[in-house]
Design an enzyme around this catalytic site. Structure first.
Site, mmCIF file in Angstrom:
data_model
loop_
_atom_site.group_PDB
_atom_site.id
_atom_site.type_symbol
_atom_site.label_atom_id
_atom_site.label_comp_id
_atom_site.label_asym_id
_atom_site.label_seq_id
_atom_site.Cartn_x
_atom_site.Cartn_y
_atom_site.Cartn_z
ATOM 1 N N THR A 193 0.584 -1.096 0.367
ATOM 2 C CA THR A 193 0.072 -0.252 -0.032
ATOM 3 C C THR A 193 0.618 0.995 0.146
ATOM 4 O O THR A 193 1.894 1.684 0.329
ATOM 5 C CB THR A 193 -0.812 -0.177 1.352
ATOM 6 O OG1 THR A 193 -2.322 -0.501 1.213
ATOM 7 C CG2 THR A 193 -1.851 1.410 1.288
ATOM 8 N N CYS A 220 7.670 1.381 -5.817
ATOM 9 C CA CYS A 220 7.562 1.020 -4.349
ATOM 10 C C CYS A 220 7.397 -0.966 -5.051
ATOM 11 O O CYS A 220 6.067 -0.031 -5.575
ATOM 12 C CB CYS A 220 6.968 1.174 -3.993
ATOM 13 S SG CYS A 220 6.456 0.236 -2.386
ATOM 14 N N THR A 256 3.580 -1.058 -4.309
ATOM 15 C CA THR A 256 2.811 -0.456 -5.097
ATOM 16 C C THR A 256 1.900 -0.702 -6.596
ATOM 17 O O THR A 256 3.267 -0.357 -6.907
ATOM 18 C CB THR A 256 2.935 0.496 -4.245
ATOM 19 O OG1 THR A 256 3.087 1.189 -2.868
ATOM 20 C CG2 THR A 256 1.990 2.380 -5.010
#
Length: 176
Positions: free
Chosen positions: A6, A164, A167
């Protein structure tokens, strides 16, 4: 197995607040879901909350925040303080592994299990594994462009998704 996931980002500009999150859920070294919904509108659509960390823990904390919002008639700051107190003092709640990001028309808050309630100096706040990347991108866009809050959230989450590994680019964005 450790569940990682996330990036949640909130930006306020010109009286509008946008909160966005990606949809990836990772279990160990595998992506197991691409379209998870990690942000929700609460209290008659007046509050937007996102979570990072364990999904079950995040959802449990959202439910508790929603109950506190009802109890305090939508007063996000008061509800958040009470949730943080409960979270820190309750033996069961202390084990929950999640962070909450909550916004209304006045406040933008990070709520943690340590009892922290943090309101940023600038109207940009991010949590999660890609939060630092999204926040850096959002601050640059906020300070140097006239983009709307929603546009800043979209572009910043896109940048975070390119850096990331936890993500992705399947975003859900809510506005108030």
């Amino acid at each position: 197995m450790e569940v990682k996931a996330t990036t949640i980002l909130a930006v306020r500009r010109d009286g509008k607040t946008a909160v966005g999150g990606d949809g990836q859920v990772t279990l160990g070294s595998s992506v197991i879901k691409h379209t998870a919904r990690k942000i929700r509108k609460l209290y008659k659509g007046q509050v937007i909350v996102g979570f990072a960390g364990s999904a079950a823990d995040g959802l449990a904390l959202m439910e508790r925040l929603e109950a506190k919002l009802e109890e305090y008639r939508g007063n996000l700051l008061k509800a958040s303080v009470q949730l943080a107190k409960d979270w820190r003092m309750d033996k069961y709640l202390r084990r929950l592994e999640a962070l909450l990001l909550a916004v209304d028309r006045e406040h933008m808050l990070l709520i943690s299990g340590n009892g922290d309630i943090i309101e940023p100096d600038e109207p940009v706040l991010a949590i999660g594994s890609g939060g630092d990347y999204a926040r850096a991108a959002a601050l640059a866009l906020y300070r140097n462009t006239d983009l709307s809050a929603r546009e800043i959230v979209e572009k910043s989450l896109k940048i975070a998704s390119e850096i990331c590994i936890y993500t992705n680019d399947k975003f859900v964005i809510e506005e108030i």
